[in-house]
Every structure is written in structure tokens, then in C-alpha cells.
Design a protein around this motif. Structure first.
Motif, PDB file in Angstrom:
ATOM      1  N   ARG A 109       0.843  -1.191   0.000  1.00 48.39           N
ATOM      2  CA  ARG A 109       0.000   0.000   0.000  1.00 48.39           C
ATOM      3  C   ARG A 109       0.882   1.247   0.000  1.00 48.39           C
ATOM      4  N   ARG A 110       0.525   2.194  -0.855  1.00 47.95           N
ATOM      5  CA  ARG A 110       1.340   3.394  -1.036  1.00 47.95           C
ATOM      6  C   ARG A 110       0.686   4.575  -0.330  1.00 47.95           C
ATOM      7  N   VAL A 111       1.511   5.265   0.442  1.00 49.76           N
ATOM      8  CA  VAL A 111       1.086   6.462   1.161  1.00 49.76           C
ATOM      9  C   VAL A 111       1.761   7.656   0.498  1.00 49.76           C
ATOM     10  N   LEU A 112       0.983   8.612   0.041  1.00 51.46           N
ATOM     11  CA  LEU A 112       1.497   9.772  -0.684  1.00 51.46           C
ATOM     12  C   LEU A 112       1.577  10.971   0.260  1.00 51.46           C
ATOM     13  N   VAL A 113       2.756  11.615   0.293  1.00 45.53           N
ATOM     14  CA  VAL A 113       2.973  12.810   1.103  1.00 45.53           C
ATOM     15  C   VAL A 113       3.221  13.973   0.155  1.00 45.53           C
ATOM     16  N   ILE A 114       2.438  15.047   0.284  1.00 46.86           N
ATOM     17  CA  ILE A 114       2.605  16.251  -0.531  1.00 46.86           C
ATOM     18  C   ILE A 114       2.722  17.451   0.391  1.00 46.86           C
ATOM     19  N   ALA A 134       6.911  -4.398   5.127  1.00 45.37           N
ATOM     20  CA  ALA A 134       6.987  -4.761   3.710  1.00 45.37           C
ATOM     21  C   ALA A 134       5.777  -4.312   2.922  1.00 45.37           C
ATOM     22  N   ASN A 135       4.647  -4.090   3.578  1.00 47.57           N
ATOM     23  CA  ASN A 135       3.400  -3.813   2.873  1.00 47.57           C
ATOM     24  C   ASN A 135       3.019  -2.341   2.875  1.00 47.57           C
ATOM     25  N   VAL A 136       3.934  -1.452   3.244  1.00 45.05           N
ATOM     26  CA  VAL A 136       3.668  -0.015   3.235  1.00 45.05           C
ATOM     27  C   VAL A 136       4.855   0.686   2.576  1.00 45.05           C
ATOM     28  N   VAL A 137       4.557   1.512   1.566  1.00 40.82           N
ATOM     29  CA  VAL A 137       5.573   2.300   0.866  1.00 40.82           C
ATOM     30  C   VAL A 137       5.172   3.767   0.959  1.00 40.82           C
ATOM     31  N   VAL A 138       6.116   4.618   1.371  1.00 42.09           N
ATOM     32  CA  VAL A 138       5.880   6.056   1.493  1.00 42.09           C
ATOM     33  C   VAL A 138       6.430   6.746   0.251  1.00 42.09           C
ATOM     34  N   GLU A 139       5.558   7.415  -0.490  1.00 43.60           N
ATOM     35  CA  GLU A 139       5.939   8.170  -1.680  1.00 43.60           C
ATOM     36  C   GLU A 139       5.885   9.654  -1.361  1.00 43.60           C
ATOM     37  N   THR A 140       6.887  10.407  -1.844  1.00 46.73           N
ATOM     38  CA  THR A 140       6.990  11.838  -1.544  1.00 46.73           C
ATOM     39  C   THR A 140       6.913  12.650  -2.825  1.00 46.73           C
ATOM     40  N   ARG A 141       6.005  13.619  -2.856  1.00 51.38           N
ATOM     41  CA  ARG A 141       5.902  14.584  -3.946  1.00 51.38           C
ATOM     42  C   ARG A 141       5.759  15.963  -3.306  1.00 51.38           C
ATOM     43  N   THR A 142       6.878  16.609  -3.035  1.00 48.14           N
ATOM     44  CA  THR A 142       6.865  17.881  -2.329  1.00 48.14           C
ATOM     45  C   THR A 142       7.564  18.953  -3.156  1.00 48.14           C
ATOM     46  N   ASN A 143       7.249  20.198  -2.820  1.00 51.44           N
ATOM     47  CA  ASN A 143       7.924  21.374  -3.371  1.00 51.44           C
ATOM     48  C   ASN A 143       8.216  22.292  -2.198  1.00 51.44           C
ATOM     49  N   PHE A 153       3.121  30.161  -8.685  1.00 52.25           N
ATOM     50  CA  PHE A 153       4.379  29.438  -8.604  1.00 52.25           C
ATOM     51  C   PHE A 153       4.159  27.928  -8.686  1.00 52.25           C
ATOM     52  N   TYR A 154       3.212  27.423  -7.898  1.00 50.68           N
ATOM     53  CA  TYR A 154       2.871  25.999  -7.941  1.00 50.68           C
ATOM     54  C   TYR A 154       1.423  25.870  -7.491  1.00 50.68           C
ATOM     55  N   ASN A 155       0.608  25.289  -8.341  1.00 52.56           N
ATOM     56  CA  ASN A 155      -0.825  25.169  -8.083  1.00 52.56           C
ATOM     57  C   ASN A 155      -1.128  23.724  -7.697  1.00 52.56           C
ATOM     58  N   TRP A 156      -1.291  23.476  -6.396  1.00 49.12           N
ATOM     59  CA  TRP A 156      -1.526  22.118  -5.908  1.00 49.12           C
ATOM     60  C   TRP A 156      -2.857  21.542  -6.385  1.00 49.12           C
ATOM     61  N   PRO A 157      -3.968  22.263  -6.368  1.00 49.49           N
ATOM     62  CA  PRO A 157      -5.217  21.667  -6.870  1.00 49.49           C
ATOM     63  C   PRO A 157      -5.135  21.219  -8.324  1.00 49.49           C
ATOM     64  N   GLN A 158      -4.307  21.881  -9.127  1.00 48.41           N
ATOM     65  CA  GLN A 158      -4.174  21.456 -10.524  1.00 48.41           C
ATOM     66  C   GLN A 158      -3.202  20.284 -10.686  1.00 48.41           C
ATOM     67  N   GLU A 159      -2.201  20.197  -9.826  1.00 45.17           N
ATOM     68  CA  GLU A 159      -1.164  19.174  -9.975  1.00 45.17           C
ATOM     69  C   GLU A 159      -1.526  17.849  -9.306  1.00 45.17           C
ATOM     70  N   ILE A 160      -2.356  17.890  -8.275  1.00 46.45           N
ATOM     71  CA  ILE A 160      -2.574  16.683  -7.480  1.00 46.45           C
ATOM     72  C   ILE A 160      -3.311  15.576  -8.226  1.00 46.45           C
ATOM     73  N   PRO A 161      -4.247  15.824  -9.150  1.00 41.01           N
ATOM     74  CA  PRO A 161      -4.909  14.693  -9.829  1.00 41.01           C
ATOM     75  C   PRO A 161      -3.934  13.822 -10.606  1.00 41.01           C
ATOM     76  N   GLU A 166      -0.749   8.725 -10.921  1.00 39.93           N
ATOM     77  CA  GLU A 166       0.538   8.037 -11.066  1.00 39.93           C
ATOM     78  C   GLU A 166       0.824   7.106  -9.891  1.00 39.93           C
ATOM     79  N   ILE A 167       0.615   7.578  -8.658  1.00 36.22           N
ATOM     80  CA  ILE A 167       0.993   6.810  -7.468  1.00 36.22           C
ATOM     81  C   ILE A 167      -0.091   5.803  -7.089  1.00 36.22           C
ATOM     82  N   LYS A 168      -1.353   6.185  -7.246  1.00 36.65           N
ATOM     83  CA  LYS A 168      -2.487   5.376  -6.785  1.00 36.65           C
ATOM     84  C   LYS A 168      -2.358   5.062  -5.295  1.00 36.65           C
TER      85      LYS A 168
END
Length: 408
Positions: A109-114, A134-143, A153-161, A166-168
């Protein structure tokens, strides 16, 4: 006449002898000996008659005499060993060797951090927390410089979908706000922080981000920002955290408050405090904004507890996936035929043979003891209970009085 003759004799005796020492040119005197000879005074007739020798001038340096002792061979210079300085890459390698990493499962299972730079630090601590799962993966997408104010500069509501596609992930963790204490452009007009117009627009942007995440059927968790060294900044962060709490809870999400972990009893900012093990360590950098490794791990500690409740057994390090090399160890025994099965007939509760005896358990009240005159030899109540199984006599009205009354 005699006086004149005496003067001439004395003059001749005192005259220098030209043949004694020839003058040495200066450009020829290249050695220490030639320099010494050039500086000697002219010798007279008295010097030859009486063989007088001048003492050498101490100011004249003579050539050093060659030493007869053989010089000992010089040992090869051994370079001094410098103190080893471990780079960050070497430290990471050493920690990786000491703490073996668990191979993540393919269906983990993937956990997404923004978020901003605080989210990046919290994500590092969260990866350490689930390193052995083993069953948890932390994915990072930060600015690091992003926020909700400067959407140009960076629009999170437009970028997050696209990021979620990609990560699901099974959940999205948001941590923003540290860069939002600045002027916001609203309807081509600059609005300062703290004004009602600014706050209303900021609440709208928070709801927009949460709504975009929830539109993908993904749960959302918002982590509150920590305090900072500057009091004015911390005061604004408190207001932001309350906005985040109301917005995410209204959308059915979760809010994680980490504020109390980075303040003292009086609510003041601290740079040094307790880590997740209770030890006093440095939590914040010298600028009062960034975090140390212990501070990042402490931020993740609060998120880790909430995640483990949401993920359930998947967050347990004991739960691993079945690999092909483990399948042969899980083979079942061969099935038995109907004739080979051993059956045991049911036993009645009042069967005397149930305990291997001829009477029911406890039916030993008729045992008679030999009459003993000496009371020291007679069995005590405890001995009769343990050795012979005879319970002590019941007392009327006590709980162990099992006698039936006469009236049935």
C-alpha cells in the motif's frame, strides 16, 4: 751619523716583505680559505726573524671539517594518518548495513505525502518509521517553496490529480502552510495576511485542494504545521492549523496535530526536547525553522500512529507476503481414508471411568482414618484435601454448603 743609521735599520726592519704573501684578487677568492688569506695583514721582517704567527680572526668563518662518523640512513617518512571523516553517503551506507531494509511487496500500500519543506522532512521520518514494514511504501511529492498563496508558482489543486493517478495511493497526507504568510493576489489586488478578505480566500483554497483529493475517492490526512522561533510566525500558524482542522474534518478526513511535541509546558518554542524515545536531543536547526533528523522522526511519530490505525494489519512488520521459496514449507499432510480414521466415542459426564477411577470425583467422604492418640501425627485438613481428596466439612450457610434442604 749613528742616529741616522739606526733610523734606517729600524725602517728596513719594519718594511713589509712583498714576497711574503701575494695579494689575492677578490673575484678569485671563492672559498672560505681564499677569503681568509685575502684578509691577512702583510708580514714584516720581524715576523720572519721571530716566526710570529697571528691568531686567526674569530670573525672569519672557516670551512666545516668533514665528520668521520657515517650518517645514519634517514628513515622513510611515514605519513600521519588523518582522522577519518565520514561523509553523509558513508553514514547512510553504514546505517543501511546496520539496519537491513525489508524488501517491499509488489502489492504494498502506497502512502502519498505532498506539501512544502516541512512535509519533505516529515516524509523522511515516515520512511524510517515504515522501513521494516513490507506492505507499506511512502511516496513523496513535495515542493519546498510551495503553498496555497502563490498558486502562480505551484498550483496544488491542478497538480494533485495527475500525481494521484501516477501513485495510486491509499491515502494522501498534506502538510502545507509554512510559506503562506505573505501577500495574496485577489482579483488583481494585493491583500495582506490577517485581513478578512485574505482569510476567506485562503479557506476557499484549502477546501479546493481537499475537494480535489476527495474527488478521486482517496482519503486525505492533513498534518498541522509546527511552531517556529518567531512569535508572529507561530501566531499565524496557529490560525492556519485551525483552518486546516475544520476543512479536513468537514470533508471526512483526518487532522494530525503535532504542535505540543515542539513546545514546552508554557507553550513556547523549543529547539531541544524529547525525541520518540524520551531522550533530550536537538529537534530544530539553528535558524528555528528547519528540523534535525530527530525532529523529522518526531513529526512522523504523530502521523505514524494515525496511519497504523487506518491501515490495520498492513502496517504490521510481522505481516509479509508469501514468496515462492516459502510455498513448499506450507504443504498439508496427505488425506486419510475413512477406514484409517481413529474415532473416539463420546464419554458421559457421569461415567465413573472418565477419570480412570471407579467413583466420581469427590465421592470420597466415606474414607475413615485410623484413630490416632497423638494429635501431631493426625492429618490436617490440608493434608486430607491434598493427599486423600477429602474436602473440609462444610459450614451451614457457607457457600460450599451443598446440602439440599428438606423441602426440596
Amino acid at each position: 751619523m749613528a742616529k741616522l743609521l739606526c733610523v734606517l735599520v729600524c725602517a728596513v726592519a719594519l718594511m713589509p716583505v712583498a714576497q711574503a704573501v701575494a695579494p689575492v684578487p677578490v673575484f678569485v677568492a671563492t672559498s672560505f680559505v681564499q677569503q681568509a688569506q685575502a684578509q691577512e695583514r702583510p708580514k714584516t721582517l720581524l715576523d720572519f726573524l721571530f716566526k710570529r704567527r697571528d691568531k686567526p680572526d674569530k670573525r672569519i668563518q672557516t670551512a666545516p671539517k668533514a665528520s668521520k662518523r657515517k650518517a645514519a640512513p634517514r628513515k622513510a617518512a611515514v605519513p600521519r594518518q588523518k582522522k577519518a571523516v565520514r561523509s553523509s553517503a558513508q553514514k547512510a551506507t553504514a546505517s543501511a548495513v546496520s539496519t537491513p531494509q525489508v524488501e517491499k511487496a509488489e502489492n504494498a500500500r502506497r502512502v502519498l505525502v505532498i506539501g512544502d519543506f516541512t512535509a519533505d522532512g516529515m516524509s523522511d521520518g515516515l520512511k524510517d518509521a515504515f522501513e521494516g514494514v513490507a506492505n507499506v511504501v511512502v511516496e513523496t511529492r513535495t515542493n519546498g517553496s510551495s503553498g496555497l498563496v502563490r498558486d502562480d508558482f505551484y498550483n496544488w489543486p491542478q497538480e494533485i490529480p495527475a500525481i494521484i493517478e501516477e501513485i495510486k495511493p491509499v491515502i494522501v497526507i498534506v502538510m502545507l502552510g509554512s510559506n503562506d504568510r505573505q501577500i495574496m493576489r485577489i482579483d488583481n489586488k494585493s491583500v495582506k495576511v490577517g485581513l478578512p478578505e485574505w482569510e476567506a480566500e485562503y479557506v476557499s483554497r484549502v477546501n479546493s485542494l481537499i475537494g480535489t483529493i476527495r474527488a478521486t475517492n482517496t482519503p486525505v490526512m492533513w498534518v498541522g504545521s509546527p511552531p517556529f522561533r518567531f512569535r508572529a510566525m507561530s501566531a499565524d500558524i496557529l490560525l492556519f492549523n485551525e483552518i486546516y482542522r475544520k476543512a479536513v474534518e468537514a470533508a471526512g478526513g483526518y487532522f494530525v496535530d503535532i504542535w505540543d511535541g515542539f513546545v514546552d509546558e508554557a507553550g513556547n518554542f523549543i529547539a531541544t526536547g524529547s525525541d520518540i524515545k524520551g531522550q533530550q536531543v536537538r529537534l530544530r536547526a539553528s535558524d528555528g525553522i528547519n528540523f534535525t533528523a530527530a525532529g523529522k522522526r518526531k513529526m512522523a511519530f504523530y502521523v505514524e500512529r494515525q496511519l497504523k490505525q487506518l491501515l490495520g494489519d498492513a502496517a504490521s512488520p510481522l505481516l509479509t507476503s508469501l514468496a515462492t521459496d516459502n510455498v513448499p514449507m506450507l504443504t498439508l499432510p496427505p488425506l486419510q481414508n475413512e477406514a484409517d480414521l481413529e474415532r473416539t466415542n463420546p464419554i458421559s459426564m457421569d461415567d465413573p471411568d472418565f477419570d480412570g477411577g471407579s467413583i466420581l470425583l469427590g465421592d470420597v467422604l466415606q474414607i475413615r482414618e485410623p484413630v490416632v492418640d497423638n494429635p501431631l501425627i493426625a492429618k490436617s485438613v490440608r493434608q486430607r484435601l491434598i493427599e486423600d481428596g477429602v474436602p473440609p466439612p462444610s459450614q451451614p450457610g457457607r457457600v460450599d454448603d451443598f446440602k439440599w434442604s428438606d423441602d426440596g
